[in-house]
Design a protein around this motif. Sequence first.
Motif, PDB file in Angstrom:
ATOM      1  N   PHE A  50       0.865  -1.188   0.000  1.00  0.00           N
ATOM      2  CA  PHE A  50       0.000   0.000   0.000  1.00  0.00           C
ATOM      3  C   PHE A  50       0.897   1.232   0.000  1.00  0.00           C
ATOM      4  O   PHE A  50       0.965   1.973   0.973  1.00  0.00           O
ATOM      5  N   ARG A 189     -19.361  -1.344  -5.924  1.00  0.00           N
ATOM      6  CA  ARG A 189     -20.177  -0.542  -5.023  1.00  0.00           C
ATOM      7  C   ARG A 189     -20.273   0.925  -5.477  1.00  0.00           C
ATOM      8  O   ARG A 189     -19.301   1.529  -5.886  1.00  0.00           O
ATOM      9  N   THR A 227     -12.167  -5.245  -1.724  1.00  0.00           N
ATOM     10  CA  THR A 227     -12.369  -4.633  -0.398  1.00  0.00           C
ATOM     11  C   THR A 227     -12.264  -3.109  -0.461  1.00  0.00           C
ATOM     12  O   THR A 227     -12.260  -2.447   0.566  1.00  0.00           O
ATOM     13  N   TYR A 228     -12.114  -2.554  -1.675  1.00  0.00           N
ATOM     14  CA  TYR A 228     -12.111  -1.090  -1.866  1.00  0.00           C
ATOM     15  C   TYR A 228     -11.034  -0.402  -1.018  1.00  0.00           C
ATOM     16  O   TYR A 228     -11.288   0.605  -0.355  1.00  0.00           O
ATOM     17  N   CYS A 229      -9.815  -0.971  -1.058  1.00  0.00           N
ATOM     18  CA  CYS A 229      -8.759  -0.535  -0.138  1.00  0.00           C
ATOM     19  C   CYS A 229      -8.126   0.795  -0.525  1.00  0.00           C
ATOM     20  O   CYS A 229      -7.449   1.411   0.291  1.00  0.00           O
ATOM     21  N   PHE A 231      -5.795   1.203  -2.986  1.00  0.00           N
ATOM     22  CA  PHE A 231      -4.467   1.030  -3.592  1.00  0.00           C
ATOM     23  C   PHE A 231      -4.567  -0.006  -4.712  1.00  0.00           C
ATOM     24  O   PHE A 231      -3.990  -1.080  -4.641  1.00  0.00           O
ATOM     25  N   TRP A 238      -4.384  -7.093  -3.040  1.00  0.00           N
ATOM     26  CA  TRP A 238      -3.933  -7.798  -1.837  1.00  0.00           C
ATOM     27  C   TRP A 238      -4.792  -9.011  -1.501  1.00  0.00           C
ATOM     28  O   TRP A 238      -4.349  -9.888  -0.778  1.00  0.00           O
TER      29      TRP A 238
ATOM     30  N   ILE B 143      -4.564   4.285   5.377  1.00  0.00           N
ATOM     31  CA  ILE B 143      -4.929   3.017   4.751  1.00  0.00           C
ATOM     32  C   ILE B 143      -6.031   2.341   5.563  1.00  0.00           C
ATOM     33  O   ILE B 143      -5.958   2.269   6.780  1.00  0.00           O
ATOM     34  N   LYS B 144      -7.046   1.869   4.866  1.00  0.00           N
ATOM     35  CA  LYS B 144      -8.024   0.988   5.487  1.00  0.00           C
ATOM     36  C   LYS B 144      -8.219  -0.190   4.542  1.00  0.00           C
ATOM     37  O   LYS B 144      -8.649  -0.008   3.402  1.00  0.00           O
ATOM     38  N   LEU B 145      -7.867  -1.377   5.006  1.00  0.00           N
ATOM     39  CA  LEU B 145      -7.836  -2.537   4.119  1.00  0.00           C
ATOM     40  C   LEU B 145      -9.213  -2.893   3.588  1.00  0.00           C
ATOM     41  O   LEU B 145      -9.364  -3.276   2.432  1.00  0.00           O
ATOM     42  N   LYS B 146     -10.200  -2.803   4.452  1.00  0.00           N
ATOM     43  CA  LYS B 146     -11.568  -3.129   4.023  1.00  0.00           C
ATOM     44  C   LYS B 146     -12.438  -1.906   4.279  1.00  0.00           C
ATOM     45  O   LYS B 146     -12.815  -1.627   5.407  1.00  0.00           O
ATOM     46  N   THR B 147     -12.724  -1.195   3.192  1.00  0.00           N
ATOM     47  CA  THR B 147     -13.486   0.046   3.308  1.00  0.00           C
ATOM     48  C   THR B 147     -14.979  -0.277   3.300  1.00  0.00           C
ATOM     49  O   THR B 147     -15.448  -1.038   2.461  1.00  0.00           O
ATOM     50  N   ILE B 168      -0.763  -1.371   9.586  1.00  0.00           N
ATOM     51  CA  ILE B 168      -1.716  -2.370   9.089  1.00  0.00           C
ATOM     52  C   ILE B 168      -1.109  -3.758   8.944  1.00  0.00           C
ATOM     53  O   ILE B 168      -1.785  -4.695   8.537  1.00  0.00           O
TER      54      ILE B 168
END
Lengths: 567, 175
Positions: A50, A189, A227-229, A231, A238, B143-147, B168
Amino acid sequence: MSHRNPSPADVVVVGLGATAGLAVGPLAEAGLRVVALEAGPHRVDNEFVFDEIANDHRNWLGDPKANHEVPTWRARSAEESGDAAIAITMVNAVGGTAIHSPAQYFRLLPWHFRERSSIIERYGEKALPEGNAIADWPLDYEELEPYYAKVEQFLGVSGKAGNLNGELDPGGNVLEGTRSTEYPLGPLRRTGFTEMMATAARELGWHPFPGAAGIRSEPYAGLPACTYCGFCICNGCWVGAKGVTSLRGIPEAVATGNLEVVTEARAVRIDSHADGRAAGVTYVKDGREIFQPARAVILATFTFENVRLLLHSSGSKHPAGLGNDLDQVGRYPMTHQIVQMRGVFPGQDLNTLSGTYAQGTFLDDWEADNFDHSGLGFFGGSTVGMVMEIKPISAARGIPSNYPRWGTGWKRFLSENGRSLGEGLLQIEQHPYQDFRLDLDPRRRDGSGMPLVRFTIDLRDSDRAAFEFLTGKVRTWFEAAGATDVFTPPMMLQAVTPHVYGGTRMGDDPAASAVDRWGFLHDTPNVGVLGISTLPSCGGRNPTLTAQALAWRTADRLVEDWDEIAA
Amino acid sequence: MDVGLEKAAGQLEALRALIDTLVPDDEFGPGGLAAGVDHYVIHLCTDDETVAAAYSANLAALDRLSNGEHGRPFAELDLVARTELLAAVEAGDATAVGCDFVPDPAGFFGLAHEHMLQGMFGDPVHGGNRDLIGWKLLGYRGIKLKTDPEDQRIGPPPERPVASMADITAERARG
């Protein structure tokens, strides 16, 4: 001392990316023994980071090869070549550049397949300037449609049909060509920003739709969902939610027992027999040169390397390079002007620094011939989108030019508006001209001693007209949604990007194209060429889905005509 | 610090003055020096001789320009004077006063500006963006892995700590 060469394969594949990754399936399932040479390694999901610097700025995924052989550029043939102003390089790995692609997965429109004749029919014989080399394809949209559908169903493409068997649905793209099937997965989404922009577009009388994505919105075929991360572009996924062939396509082909994958194997030459037919591929692995004999060759690298390897593969029957007996390799290249605009929506927390670049609202009102081009000075257009996934360095860079870009005034802008930026995207179609060319640079070589590709191309008046007109439409869209300031980056020729088309054009006439309607070299029919180097026109949209549909079709043809092609 | 740029006597001061001019410490938050942008650039110079040479030559040129205009090196000017001088460099006007930027003033300004952006807003793993100063200035929540859907609506998202790659790692390992 020479080493023993491997035993002969039926098919040797050069480059195991988005196209060959799907083509190897039909070949292996038909019982053909396939050896695939890939210059990069296998990558696994937990290698992806990321990290905007490592990904977007240094493209570490291109380090195995592409970063060290960036093509040179010159505007016209009388000039010496130099470095291109922009150089966005490829990925070298099993699965290819689709690994870091934003995976916007659009079909071309039917008009793009008959672009030259359609322009002449509507705007007259003299509409196209002298030297313009846009051409009709040797096949039409309807012929490719079943393959578009196959790829979408196989990878698990997310989207919403707007024209299903002629039935229009304003929830999808009503301006698309007729589809035989709905997308296997619903759109990615929707977000506050994408819906705000869809509403604004509808109020303008335009036809917005959720963009199609080669990213799974739901789990599919045992593979996970996005998961709409935030990056996604310039990075591998990922969790493995992108439709990359290293996860779907190649594993199935390997499971047949008929596909051998050789990684970190750099092809240097396609060898040919005394009769002119291809004999196999010479590659370098661990510093050793190895010859892989085969009855047919599939060349499936990006445009630049497709052209370079063919030109570098001269033989007694093909002194100017394979496929180049009639001086056709390297002709008719073209590229997109990829334009990233920004709108400022003061006081609104848009949360656009999240998600994926394919998570957007798009429209085709300004693409192809969906509007009257009389007097505009250009033809074609661009699909335009409003997208998520602004990253922080990029957010701080791309701000309206009426604000300072450093110092306290700039900090004030970022502090007040950093969360209020929306991104608009264009990929403006370019036409090829007779004097555009990809060839081998006589003055520059890469570290392995091979000449670099030299790209001769420039922007024309029509490109400037298209840029002004189309960025104006995106500005209108932004302003209709309430943006107070709109940033348009300066127009720049983008010679080195993953959106360079042509160089091995597909056509029926061997004097005006390099490969036939099935993708095989006119002068060396046991060599198939995959990738967007075969496209006669590029449209104003992303290339991958079309390249994959054509690749699958070429593979089916190779199986069907195996006895003749491999004779 | 033990790097190429510092070996060129006195240039670290010029670099720090340049960073402080591009991103001053002001009412909108800490500046580029607090964020470690100078460290980021020094890393780049350590890794790449060409980059080090560009900084060395151009910082020397900046000092010559400053000496010619104000009789003092760049680092000894106040922020107003540094800002004026750098604006002239950005506009490409510096050559008009006989200065010799390498390869050209706009080229060096573009390079330094780009590195400033990276050092200010890149992940702290690269040596800049210390204490996530850049991301906080921008309002970027990291960073948020699962938004979740509520993270992508219009309006303030649910509060969360601003996370960088280092934060993270554990969550990522869990998948």
